[in-house]
Motif scaffolding. Sequence first.
Motif, mmCIF file in Angstrom:
data_model
loop_
_atom_site.group_PDB
_atom_site.id
_atom_site.type_symbol
_atom_site.label_atom_id
_atom_site.label_comp_id
_atom_site.label_asym_id
_atom_site.label_seq_id
_atom_site.Cartn_x
_atom_site.Cartn_y
_atom_site.Cartn_z
ATOM 1 N N ALA A 104 0.849 -1.210 0.000
ATOM 2 C CA ALA A 104 0.000 0.000 0.000
ATOM 3 C C ALA A 104 0.880 1.256 0.000
ATOM 4 N N ARG A 105 1.986 1.181 0.710
ATOM 5 C CA ARG A 105 2.902 2.325 0.777
ATOM 6 C C ARG A 105 3.494 2.606 -0.618
ATOM 7 N N GLU A 106 3.895 1.535 -1.289
ATOM 8 C CA GLU A 106 4.468 1.665 -2.638
ATOM 9 C C GLU A 106 3.458 2.256 -3.621
ATOM 10 N N VAL A 107 2.283 1.634 -3.621
ATOM 11 C CA VAL A 107 1.272 1.983 -4.612
ATOM 12 C C VAL A 107 0.658 3.355 -4.324
ATOM 13 N N GLY A 108 0.678 3.737 -3.037
ATOM 14 C CA GLY A 108 0.004 4.984 -2.661
ATOM 15 C C GLY A 108 0.939 6.152 -2.433
ATOM 16 N N ARG A 109 2.226 5.964 -2.747
ATOM 17 C CA ARG A 109 3.208 6.995 -2.392
ATOM 18 C C ARG A 109 2.880 8.371 -2.992
ATOM 19 N N VAL A 110 2.533 8.390 -4.253
ATOM 20 C CA VAL A 110 2.301 9.677 -4.920
ATOM 21 C C VAL A 110 1.112 10.405 -4.294
ATOM 22 N N GLU A 111 -0.012 9.693 -4.147
ATOM 23 C CA GLU A 111 -1.160 10.434 -3.626
ATOM 24 C C GLU A 111 -1.048 10.704 -2.142
ATOM 25 N N HIS A 112 -0.282 9.898 -1.447
ATOM 26 C CA HIS A 112 -0.041 10.201 -0.040
ATOM 27 C C HIS A 112 0.680 11.538 0.074
ATOM 28 N N ARG A 113 1.707 11.690 -0.734
ATOM 29 C CA ARG A 113 2.521 12.907 -0.699
ATOM 30 C C ARG A 113 1.719 14.136 -1.159
ATOM 31 N N LEU A 114 0.899 13.938 -2.182
ATOM 32 C CA LEU A 114 0.226 15.100 -2.765
ATOM 33 C C LEU A 114 -1.101 15.466 -2.083
ATOM 34 N N LEU A 115 -1.786 14.453 -1.545
ATOM 35 C CA LEU A 115 -3.117 14.742 -0.985
ATOM 36 C C LEU A 115 -3.205 14.644 0.530
#
Length: 296
Positions: free
Chosen positions: A250-261
């Motif tokens: 989940a961390r890998e797949v969600g890295r971009v939106e975690h950082r941006l949102l």
Amino acid sequence: MAIVPRQHITQQKIAEHVQRLGELYPPIRLDSVDRTIKRPWLVAKKFGHVIDYLARVELEVDRNVLELLVLLPDADDTNKTFYGDVWQPQEIQHGLILDRLQQDLGRTAAEPELELSFGIKILGALAHLKPIQEIAKLMYFLTGASTERQAVLAYNKINRGMQELGETAISETIITPIKQQEPGHFAFYQMSATAMIQDKVLRPWQLFLTRVMREKSYHLVGTNHMRRYKADMGGVMATLGLDDDLEGYAREVGRVEHRLLWAHKQGMEFPPYILKALKESVELYRERLERGLKFA
Ligand SMILES: [Fe+2]
Ligand SMILES: [Fe+2]
């Protein structure tokens, strides 16, 4: 609010990236593939359903193009070049090559879902309003980043599996060339989403709505909000060993939106809806196994 990353992403940089991808990676030709399979029965037994899944998802690129034509009626030239000249021509070859591989393994041809969903049509009708168009655009980039990242991880794993089986032709002339093209797609979506946040294209209420919509609509690559595909995806994850560490995935797949949102959320390592989707797929697959149907 979201933490803005270190490097400023200009539209020029994105355009250059797209141009480079087109030059570096022409679509893979069907006749460049060495169709030697040493032990087809073993490849089919171990990875048949994974190849079925990947082939279908890659062939669904044509629906994805229709979706984005509906969702992004005002796409700029860089976006048009990306999906028209780079992304679609590359992905469709991935699909055709994998579909032929699955048939070489004695499995049935893929049946991609090519119909637009009702939800997309509704959103498409609203997307003519500029603020909604901006939300749709960010959602499209975030979805792209997440799905391409899943593709990268899956192809890395399956490639290792093929090498372990000694299936050199599949590894070297199918999976490796496909695998080389996915990170460039990921980078395009990541850069595009990042630029929208850095340039403050969306007002706070639009970002809020984007978060709500991501929570409500997030789905794993190729599941199309359907139970049977979610269970299939659980099977893919189990075969590739991606279910060993769901939080890490989940961390890998969600890295971009975690950082941006979600960077303002203290203590959140990844968007919780991603882990929820992963768990749901794995559970549906296990349920199916219990019912005695390995892959329906
Ligand atoms: Fe692909
Ligand atoms: Fe891709």
